[in-house]
Design an enzyme around this catalytic site. Structure first.
Site, PDB file in Angstrom:
ATOM      1  N   HIS A   1      74.478  80.018  95.705  1.00  0.00           N
ATOM      2  CA  HIS A   1      74.249  78.581  95.766  1.00  0.00           C
ATOM      3  C   HIS A   1      72.965  78.222  95.029  1.00  0.00           C
ATOM      4  O   HIS A   1      71.902  78.767  95.324  1.00  0.00           O
ATOM      5  CB  HIS A   1      74.128  78.113  97.225  1.00  0.00           C
ATOM      6  CG  HIS A   1      75.444  78.032  97.928  1.00  0.00           C
ATOM      7  ND1 HIS A   1      75.619  77.383  99.131  1.00  0.00           N
ATOM      8  CD2 HIS A   1      76.670  78.509  97.591  1.00  0.00           C
ATOM      9  CE1 HIS A   1      76.873  77.469  99.504  1.00  0.00           C
ATOM     10  NE2 HIS A   1      77.535  78.148  98.585  1.00  0.00           N
TER      11      HIS A   1
ATOM     12  N   TYR B   1      62.629  76.966 100.686  1.00  0.00           N
ATOM     13  CA  TYR B   1      64.009  77.276 101.048  1.00  0.00           C
ATOM     14  C   TYR B   1      64.476  78.569 100.386  1.00  0.00           C
ATOM     15  O   TYR B   1      65.131  79.402 101.042  1.00  0.00           O
ATOM     16  CB  TYR B   1      64.923  76.124 100.647  1.00  0.00           C
ATOM     17  CG  TYR B   1      66.296  76.199 101.269  1.00  0.00           C
ATOM     18  CD1 TYR B   1      66.541  75.670 102.542  1.00  0.00           C
ATOM     19  CD2 TYR B   1      67.360  76.802 100.606  1.00  0.00           C
ATOM     20  CE1 TYR B   1      67.799  75.748 103.125  1.00  0.00           C
ATOM     21  CE2 TYR B   1      68.632  76.879 101.185  1.00  0.00           C
ATOM     22  CZ  TYR B   1      68.830  76.356 102.425  1.00  0.00           C
ATOM     23  OH  TYR B   1      70.091  76.441 103.012  1.00  0.00           O
TER      24      TYR B   1
ATOM     25  N   PRO C   1      67.110  77.855 113.357  1.00  0.00           N
ATOM     26  CA  PRO C   1      67.936  78.212 112.201  1.00  0.00           C
ATOM     27  C   PRO C   1      67.973  77.165 111.098  1.00  0.00           C
ATOM     28  O   PRO C   1      68.580  77.411 110.056  1.00  0.00           O
ATOM     29  CB  PRO C   1      69.331  78.379 112.826  1.00  0.00           C
ATOM     30  CG  PRO C   1      69.308  77.522 114.050  1.00  0.00           C
ATOM     31  CD  PRO C   1      67.904  77.595 114.571  1.00  0.00           C
TER      32      PRO C   1
ATOM     33  N   LYS D   1      65.649  81.131 108.009  1.00  0.00           N
ATOM     34  CA  LYS D   1      64.586  82.102 107.751  1.00  0.00           C
ATOM     35  C   LYS D   1      64.644  83.350 108.629  1.00  0.00           C
ATOM     36  O   LYS D   1      63.949  84.327 108.345  1.00  0.00           O
ATOM     37  CB  LYS D   1      63.212  81.434 107.943  1.00  0.00           C
ATOM     38  CG  LYS D   1      62.922  80.345 106.936  1.00  0.00           C
ATOM     39  CD  LYS D   1      62.922  80.900 105.536  1.00  0.00           C
ATOM     40  CE  LYS D   1      62.927  79.818 104.482  1.00  0.00           C
ATOM     41  NZ  LYS D   1      63.462  80.285 103.203  1.00  0.00           N
TER      42      LYS D   1
ATOM     43  N   TYR E   1      72.876  69.336 104.967  1.00  0.00           N
ATOM     44  CA  TYR E   1      72.050  69.082 106.147  1.00  0.00           C
ATOM     45  C   TYR E   1      72.000  67.578 106.343  1.00  0.00           C
ATOM     46  O   TYR E   1      71.536  66.850 105.454  1.00  0.00           O
ATOM     47  CB  TYR E   1      70.633  69.613 105.946  1.00  0.00           C
ATOM     48  CG  TYR E   1      70.528  71.112 105.824  1.00  0.00           C
ATOM     49  CD1 TYR E   1      70.179  71.899 106.914  1.00  0.00           C
ATOM     50  CD2 TYR E   1      70.749  71.754 104.601  1.00  0.00           C
ATOM     51  CE1 TYR E   1      70.060  73.278 106.807  1.00  0.00           C
ATOM     52  CE2 TYR E   1      70.639  73.132 104.479  1.00  0.00           C
ATOM     53  CZ  TYR E   1      70.295  73.883 105.593  1.00  0.00           C
ATOM     54  OH  TYR E   1      70.179  75.246 105.467  1.00  0.00           O
TER      55      TYR E   1
END
Length: 389
Positions: free
Chosen positions: A72, A384, A293, A297, A201
């Site tokens: 991704h 990220y 979550p 990480k 998200y």
């Protein structure tokens, strides 16, 4: 039995450390309380940073990940009735993440360990750690009714938040930091195609939602829920209706639903234990720290911990104690940065009980700033994909 390193915990952290030590020529045993089937049956997330995928390649277990994993180059933030892409690849100079389930990572590591004929003790009951404040630590356990004692140079505690390793440390030697969040995640796994090719998200007045996946045909979805909620209160239809309500209209319309094959509620917390070394006992992964979550990480922090530990132990056997002496400080610098990011992202995306309308507006303003500021987007993207090891 005598080994150089006794690894307590047979999840991904323990098995990855085992492979790293094997590659370094260091003799180790993995001791796991549960059965192999139980460990592989645990449903966990699976967004891997570039550093983690590189580490799996380093120990020669990355082949299936590269065949079946999903690379991704971005993800979407949903708010205000639309979703907005964060281009990880562009913002970080070519870095990506890999979507590949934690269960699959563990399976690959277990297969590699078995193929190499390395010692692993599953279903090890009554595990106890002894004498790690001196030069000759020991691990004792009972397996199938037979008592065992492992003498070793070092113990690696990779047995998770509820494991025996951290619990064996004298309370006076340990300082902990914790934040428990006032909500949980209700998660559903289904054999349905993902609603989006990349993770979404979503921030919504009704609460957070996440659209994720395990493959092109298996999806993992989450909605924020109360800690008092029960799985049995949620039918599949109720879950799908709630998820749709929190997504942008075009996503909600394209959502493919189906029967759940797993449904669970997970609480969220941030937790760090300091230090991460006690004599010849080293904590790694969830035994030392927990992150919500939201920022993906947990597994990645465990991977960086065992990377540092494996290199420190290799240095020790080559004649230098510098690595083991600095292990805790080295890990904690990266841990706290990941804890900060996970806390910030969780605070940004979730509905808090006492925030009210003002809190929702502040979140929306910050999200709007994130997508229109290259500096802010870059900071999000850098964290990220994973900060440098």
């Amino acid at each position: 039995m005598r080994v150089q390193v006794a690894i307590v915990g047979g999840g991904p952290a323990g098995h990855l450390l085992g492979q790293l030590l094997y590659k370094a020529g260091i003799d180790a045993i993995v001791i796991e309380q549960r059965s192999q089937a139980y460990v592989l049956g645990r449903i966990r997330a699976g967004v891997l940073e570039q550093g983690t995928t590189d580490l799996l390649d380093e120990v020669d277990v990355g082949a299936r990940m590269h065949r079946e994993g999903l690379v991704h180059g971005g993800f979407a933030l949903g708010f205000g009735g639309a979703h907005h892409r964060i281009d990880l690849n562009k913002l970080t100079g070519g870095k990506n993440v890999m979507v590949y389930g934690q269960t699959e990572v563990t399976h690959d590591l277990m297969d590699a360990r078995a193929a190499a004929g390395l010692a692993t003790a599953y279903e090890a009951e009554n595990v106890s750690l002894h004498d790690f404040d001196g030069p000759n630590p020991k691990v004792r356990y009972v397996q199938h009714g037979v008592a065992h004692e492992v003498e070793c140079d070092f113990i690696a505690g990779c047995d998770g938040f509820h494991g025996v390793s951290r619990a064996s440390v004298p309370a006076a030697a340990l300082k902990t930091y914790e934040r428990v969040y006032p909500f949980g995640w209700l998660g559903v796994l289904s054999d349905t195609p993902p609603v989006s090719e990349e993770l979404v998200y979503a921030n919504h007045a009704r609460g957070f939602a996440l659209c994720s996946m395990r493959s092109h045909t298996r999806s993992r979805y989450y909605v924020q829920c109360s800690l008092e909620d029960k799985v049995e209160n949620w039918s599949d239809n109720a879950f799908w209706d709630e998820l749709r309500s929190r997504l942008a209209p075009e996503l909600a319309e394209s959502l493919v639903t189906g029967p759940s094959i797993e449904k669970s509620i997970a609480p969220l917390r941030s937790f760090v234990a300091e230090p991460m070394r006690f004599g010849r006992l080293f904590l790694a992964g969830d035994a030392a720290h927990i992150v919500p979550p939201t920022g993906a990480k947990g597994l990645n922090l465990a991977a960086s911990d065992v990377r540092y530990l494996a290199r420190a132990l290799a240095e020790f056997y080559a004649g230098s104690e510098a690595g083991i002496n600095h292990y805790s400080d080295t890990c904690l610098r990266r841990v706290w940065k990941a804890v900060r990011f996970s806390w910030w992202f969780t605070s940004l995306m979730h509905k808090f009980p006492d925030a009210g309308g003002f809190g929702q507006k502040i979140q929306e303003a910050e999200l709007d700033y994130l997508i229109h500021s290259q500096a802010a987007s870059t900071s999000l993207a850098e964290n990220y994909v994973g900060l440098p090891l």
